[in-house]
Design an enzyme around this catalytic site. Structure first.
Site, short mmCIF file in Angstrom:
data_model
loop_
_atom_site.label_atom_id
_atom_site.label_comp_id
_atom_site.label_asym_id
_atom_site.label_seq_id
_atom_site.Cartn_x
_atom_site.Cartn_y
_atom_site.Cartn_z
N THR A 246 46.38 62.45 24.81
CA THR A 246 45.47 62.73 23.70
C THR A 246 44.48 63.80 24.13
O THR A 246 43.80 63.65 25.15
CB THR A 246 44.74 61.45 23.26
OG1 THR A 246 45.69 60.55 22.67
CG2 THR A 246 43.66 61.76 22.24
N ARG B 235 29.99 58.10 16.20
CA ARG B 235 30.37 56.95 15.38
C ARG B 235 29.13 56.22 14.87
O ARG B 235 28.78 55.13 15.31
CB ARG B 235 31.27 56.02 16.19
CG ARG B 235 32.53 56.65 16.75
CD ARG B 235 33.53 57.03 15.65
NE ARG B 235 33.95 55.88 14.87
CZ ARG B 235 34.90 55.02 15.23
NH1 ARG B 235 35.52 55.18 16.39
NH2 ARG B 235 35.23 54.02 14.46
N HIS C 25 43.19 62.17 14.65
CA HIS C 25 42.75 60.89 15.22
C HIS C 25 42.32 59.92 14.12
O HIS C 25 41.40 59.12 14.31
CB HIS C 25 41.60 61.13 16.21
CG HIS C 25 41.64 60.23 17.41
ND1 HIS C 25 41.81 60.68 18.69
CD2 HIS C 25 41.52 58.88 17.53
CE1 HIS C 25 41.79 59.68 19.54
NE2 HIS C 25 41.62 58.57 18.85
#
Length: 384
Positions: free
Chosen positions: A159, A168, A282
């Site tokens: 990744t 977040r 993602h």
């Protein structure tokens, strides 16, 4: 007896049941995006703006959805995307998903931030792939690659869209953090959801002990409640294509890059000997406003016409799979729905979710006039 609630008729139906089952911080971690949720919403909206152009009077009585990816035959052109911390949603969720995928003949990718050792997963599902978040130091990268090879994995997914942690904000509001911080709010939330409390958390603590990040490095990492766990997620800012070249030289199996949205990066990856790419933002969990992968796919397919391409982010329906295959994907991956299925019904729940999507796809192939995945091309899709 169905493993999932009787009113779960498709993968989108899983969301409400999972939200009711999981504590609010865990639900926020799995379901949420970043910042304003622009990419999270755009991933679905992009599929909804695409319309199918079915072909008529084509004999579809002998159709098959099987595909070959990197020399391996799979029963369906979809699989289970890597999802970190899945074992917080359901007991041994990584094992449940791996076993169900193995039995159904679909790909499963184990996340590097999973809480079950990779060796344990490979032992029950030897067709699994492994996804790594690269450590910041070359010696740690080499040690991790050696461990993955010793475990038996033949497909390594790197990744590349996480040089720094994402913003977040939803997790801060919901009380979720890494490391996990015990609080009265979290305790009360767990008490309100006894099936999760007893079926996942306490069962995990009794049967497996304190959850650790098992696969970020070559050795076991800190517990999810440890303040030291943050150290395993830093020092990635300097990673570049020279690191990928070193990985390619050391890794003997298939090498897949996850997180590609740019045709230029796709060509660079091909030049560095990558075997496949996952076109992905993602799931809207890293850079808010990033291009939905289904919109990036046609240009990437044009840039690397012979490359094996998978796509994730936003796929929920059989018609979504058809659209992605028509625009150039060889297969697609889904994360959240299978995480929810594992939380609700364990391995049997994941198997049922796979069957739901497979049944949709089998029907949709007939309705668009395709005998198999290879029949699909861009002429089957228009943008509305």
């Amino acid at each position: 007896m169905a493993a999932l609630p009787d009113n779960v008729l498709n993968l989108l139906d899983l969301d409400a049941h999972a939200e009711a089952r999981l504590p609010r911080p865990i639900w926020a971690y799995v379901s949420g995006g970043v910042e304003d949720g622009v990419s999270l919403r755009a991933n679905r909206a992009a599929f909804e703006r695409l319309h199918l152009v079915p072909r008529m009077l084509r004999d579809v009585s002998q159709r098959s959805a099987a595909v070959t990816l990197l020399g391996q035959r799979f029963a369906q052109p979809f699989g289970i995307a890597p999802m970190g911390l899945a074992a917080l949603s359901g007991f041994e969720a990584d094992l449940a998903m791996a076993r169900a995928a193995q039995a159904a003949g679909v790909p499963f990718i184990l996340s590097g931030s999973s809480l079950v050792p990779m060796e344990e997963v490979f032992a029950v599902a030897p067709n699994s792939w492994f996804q790594a978040y690269l450590p910041g130091q070359p010696e740690r990268i080499e040690a991790l690659l050696d461990r993955v090879a010793r475990a038996g994995f033949r497909h390594l997914v790197i990744t590349v869209d996480l040089p720094v942690p994402a913003n977040r904000e939803n997790l801060t509001r919901a009380g979720f953090s890494i490391p996990l911080k015990p609080s009265m709010e979290l305790a009360l939330d767990g008490l309100r959801r006894p099936r999760w409390l007893f079926g996942t958390l306490l069962r995990t603590l009794v049967q497996r002990g304190m959850p650790h990040f098992e696969n970020l490095l070559a050795t076991r990492n800190a517990p999810v409640f440890s303040r030291h766990v943050e150290r395993d997620f830093i020092n990635r800012e300097h990673l570049d294509w020279t690191h990928l070249a070193a990985i390619r030289a050391r890794w003997p199996g298939s090498l897949i890059l996850k997180g590609i949205l740019s045709p230029q990066d796709a060509r660079l990856a091909q030049e560095h000997g990558v075997d496949a790419m996952i076109v992905s933002n993602h799931g809207g969990r890293q850079l808010d406003g990033a291009l939905p992968p289904i919109l990036a796919l046609p240009a990437i397919r044009k840039a690397v016409p012979e490359m094996t391409l998978l796509l994730d982010s936003g796929v929920r329906r059989g018609t979504d799979v058809v659209k992605a295959l028509a625009l150039g994907a060889d297969a697609v991956l889904l994360g959240r729905p299978f995480n929810y299925a594992a939380a609700l019904g364990g391995q049997a729940g994941v198997a049922q979710a796979i069957d739901l999507l497979a049944a949709e796809l089998h029907r949709d192939l007939a309705l668009v006039g395709a005998r198999g995945c290879d029949d699909l091309d861009p002429s089957f899709v228009v943008t509305g």
